[in-house]
Design a protein around this motif. Structure first.
Motif, PDB file in Angstrom:
ATOM      1  N   LEU A  50       1.035  -0.689   0.017  1.00  0.00           N
ATOM      2  CA  LEU A  50      -0.335   0.398  -0.148  1.00  0.00           C
ATOM      3  C   LEU A  50       1.037   0.801   0.340  1.00  0.00           C
ATOM      4  N   THR A  51       1.868   1.189   0.726  1.00  0.00           N
ATOM      5  CA  THR A  51       3.103   2.471   0.673  1.00  0.00           C
ATOM      6  C   THR A  51       3.784   2.285   0.060  1.00  0.00           C
ATOM      7  N   ALA A  52       3.837   1.244  -1.480  1.00  0.00           N
ATOM      8  CA  ALA A  52       4.774   1.102  -2.234  1.00  0.00           C
ATOM      9  C   ALA A  52       4.015   1.408  -3.210  1.00  0.00           C
ATOM     10  N   GLY A  53       2.982   1.247  -3.483  1.00  0.00           N
ATOM     11  CA  GLY A  53       2.247   2.218  -4.793  1.00  0.00           C
ATOM     12  C   GLY A  53       2.094   1.214  -5.306  1.00  0.00           C
ATOM     13  N   LEU A  54       1.701  -0.217  -4.951  1.00  0.00           N
ATOM     14  CA  LEU A  54       1.844  -1.467  -5.868  1.00  0.00           C
ATOM     15  C   LEU A  54       0.938  -1.173  -7.257  1.00  0.00           C
ATOM     16  N   GLY A  55       1.564  -1.583  -8.462  1.00  0.00           N
ATOM     17  CA  GLY A  55       0.142  -1.452  -9.516  1.00  0.00           C
ATOM     18  C   GLY A  55       0.001  -0.029  -9.840  1.00  0.00           C
ATOM     19  N   VAL A  56       0.891   1.398  -9.152  1.00  0.00           N
ATOM     20  CA  VAL A  56       0.752   2.408  -9.622  1.00  0.00           C
ATOM     21  C   VAL A  56       2.262   3.092 -10.233  1.00  0.00           C
ATOM     22  N   ASP A  57       2.310   4.088 -10.609  1.00  0.00           N
ATOM     23  CA  ASP A  57       2.893   5.243 -10.715  1.00  0.00           C
ATOM     24  C   ASP A  57       3.571   5.093  -9.765  1.00  0.00           C
ATOM     25  N   THR A  58       5.058   5.322  -8.915  1.00  0.00           N
ATOM     26  CA  THR A  58       5.312   5.859  -7.632  1.00  0.00           C
ATOM     27  C   THR A  58       5.265   7.315  -7.580  1.00  0.00           C
ATOM     28  N   ASP A  59       5.096   7.839  -8.400  1.00  0.00           N
ATOM     29  CA  ASP A  59       4.865   9.361  -8.350  1.00  0.00           C
ATOM     30  C   ASP A  59       2.893   9.397  -7.734  1.00  0.00           C
ATOM     31  N   GLU A  60       2.425   8.594  -7.638  1.00  0.00           N
ATOM     32  CA  GLU A  60       0.757   8.637  -7.654  1.00  0.00           C
ATOM     33  C   GLU A  60       0.319   7.753  -6.612  1.00  0.00           C
ATOM     34  N   ALA A  61       1.609   6.878  -5.704  1.00  0.00           N
ATOM     35  CA  ALA A  61       1.477   6.255  -4.104  1.00  0.00           C
ATOM     36  C   ALA A  61       1.004   7.596  -3.253  1.00  0.00           C
ATOM     37  N   PHE A  62       0.003   7.283  -2.589  1.00  0.00           N
ATOM     38  CA  PHE A  62      -0.086   8.170  -1.108  1.00  0.00           C
ATOM     39  C   PHE A  62       1.103   8.989  -0.649  1.00  0.00           C
ATOM     40  N   PRO A  63       1.970   8.522   0.182  1.00  0.00           N
ATOM     41  CA  PRO A  63       3.250   9.276   0.108  1.00  0.00           C
ATOM     42  C   PRO A  63       3.959  10.271  -0.458  1.00  0.00           C
ATOM     43  N   ALA A  64       3.748  10.073  -2.306  1.00  0.00           N
ATOM     44  CA  ALA A  64       4.444  10.924  -2.839  1.00  0.00           C
ATOM     45  C   ALA A  64       3.473  12.312  -3.125  1.00  0.00           C
ATOM     46  N   VAL A  65       1.699  11.612  -2.746  1.00  0.00           N
ATOM     47  CA  VAL A  65       0.531  12.925  -3.368  1.00  0.00           C
ATOM     48  C   VAL A  65       1.214  13.705  -1.537  1.00  0.00           C
ATOM     49  N   ILE A  66       1.481  13.017  -0.721  1.00  0.00           N
ATOM     50  CA  ILE A  66       1.671  13.224   0.435  1.00  0.00           C
ATOM     51  C   ILE A  66       2.746  14.945   0.046  1.00  0.00           C
ATOM     52  N   GLN A  67       4.007  14.072  -0.615  1.00  0.00           N
ATOM     53  CA  GLN A  67       4.892  15.301  -0.411  1.00  0.00           C
ATOM     54  C   GLN A  67       4.413  16.026  -1.151  1.00  0.00           C
ATOM     55  N   GLN A  68       3.344  16.231  -2.718  1.00  0.00           N
ATOM     56  CA  GLN A  68       2.780  17.047  -3.171  1.00  0.00           C
ATOM     57  C   GLN A  68       2.372  18.492  -2.246  1.00  0.00           C
ATOM     58  N   LYS A  69       1.591  17.788  -1.556  1.00  0.00           N
ATOM     59  CA  LYS A  69       0.924  18.499  -0.658  1.00  0.00           C
ATOM     60  C   LYS A  69       2.048  19.044   0.276  1.00  0.00           C
ATOM     61  N   ILE A  70       3.220  18.986   0.684  1.00  0.00           N
ATOM     62  CA  ILE A  70       3.384  19.618   1.670  1.00  0.00           C
ATOM     63  C   ILE A  70       4.915  20.699   0.970  1.00  0.00           C
ATOM     64  N   ASP A  71       4.776  20.096   0.032  1.00  0.00           N
ATOM     65  CA  ASP A  71       5.204  20.900  -1.183  1.00  0.00           C
ATOM     66  C   ASP A  71       4.982  22.051  -1.637  1.00  0.00           C
ATOM     67  N   SER A  72       3.150  22.093  -1.747  1.00  0.00           N
ATOM     68  CA  SER A  72       2.424  23.112  -1.998  1.00  0.00           C
ATOM     69  C   SER A  72       2.265  24.039  -1.248  1.00  0.00           C
TER      70      SER A  72
END
Length: 225
Positions: free
Chosen positions: A54-76
């Motif tokens: 779930l954390t690794a983002g199996l089946g989706v791109d790395t930048d679509e996994a929820f930790p990466a989405v969190i990073q996008q929120k933090i950057d914004s």
């Protein structure tokens, strides 16, 4: 002729000094910029997501996994945090317990623990899962006492029977209370069991599903940050 020569020397002197002054200003500006960048890098804190597929983002791109989405929120929001995705597909609490010490060789400010789902799906004894999660929490506290720990709650389908399912669900709030750490009640809230938000296996979220996972995490994480 002599006057002309003196004028040329004077002009050359002014030109050289002018160039030196400009160079000095450029050097000073560059040094200031480098210093600011170094200071920013020094002040950046880290959030480590330690979990399974779930954390690794199996089946989706790395930048679509929820930790990466969190990073996008933090950057914004221009917050000084860097997300580290330490998810590993197939990870159980037992293998996570064996891996965590190595992961903690780097300094961590926030540790998000997302493990247990694979234990539940495999019917691993509740006591063993709980003991392993406690061992991971203890290791984090021992190796980095200042790190804030967030535990993600998990639930499983009733395949193993209602008693096992209930005991499994209670593991996470019990550990959070015992260790005085933050709890995300259910990581898959509004995603688990929703067909259009999961991949064909019915277990792993789609990219849209991961956005909801990120929102579930953010409710608790933003208070910590």
């Amino acid at each position: 002729m002599r006057i002309l020569l003196m004028f040329c020397y004077f002009s050359l002197f002014v030109l050289v000094n002018s160039c030196n002054e400009t160079t000095d200003k450029k050097t000073e500006t560059t040094q200031t910029e480098v210093s600011e960048e170094a200071q920013a890098a020094t002040n950046t804190k880290s959030i480590l997501f330690f979990g399974d597929s779930l954390t690794a983002g199996l089946g989706v791109d790395t930048d679509e996994a929820f930790p990466a989405v969190i990073q996008q929120k933090i950057d914004s929001l221009q917050l000084p945090y860097q997300v580290i995705n330490a998810g590993l597909s197939g990870e159980t609490t037992a293998s996570g317990k064996n891996r965590v010490s190595w992961i903690l060789n780097q300094p961590i400010d926030v540790f998000v623990l997302e493990l247990g789902a694979n234990d539940g799906l495999r019917g691993i004894p509740i006591s063993e899962t709980k003991s392993n999660l406690q061992a991971i929490i203890d290791t984090v506290k021992e190796k980095n006492s200042k790190a804030q720990i967030i535990l993600t709650g998990m639930q499983i389908p009733p395949n193993m029977g209602p008693e096992y399912t209930e005991e499994f669900r209670n593991v996470f709030p019990e550990l959070a209370e015992k260790n005085n750490i933050q709890l995300i009640p259910f990581l898959l809230e509004n995603v688990g069991g929703v067909e259009e938000l999961n991949q064909q296996d019915g277990i792993h979220p789609t990219a849209e599903g991961h956005k909801i996972l990120a929102a579930n995490v953010w409710v608790v994480l933003r208070e910590v940050l």
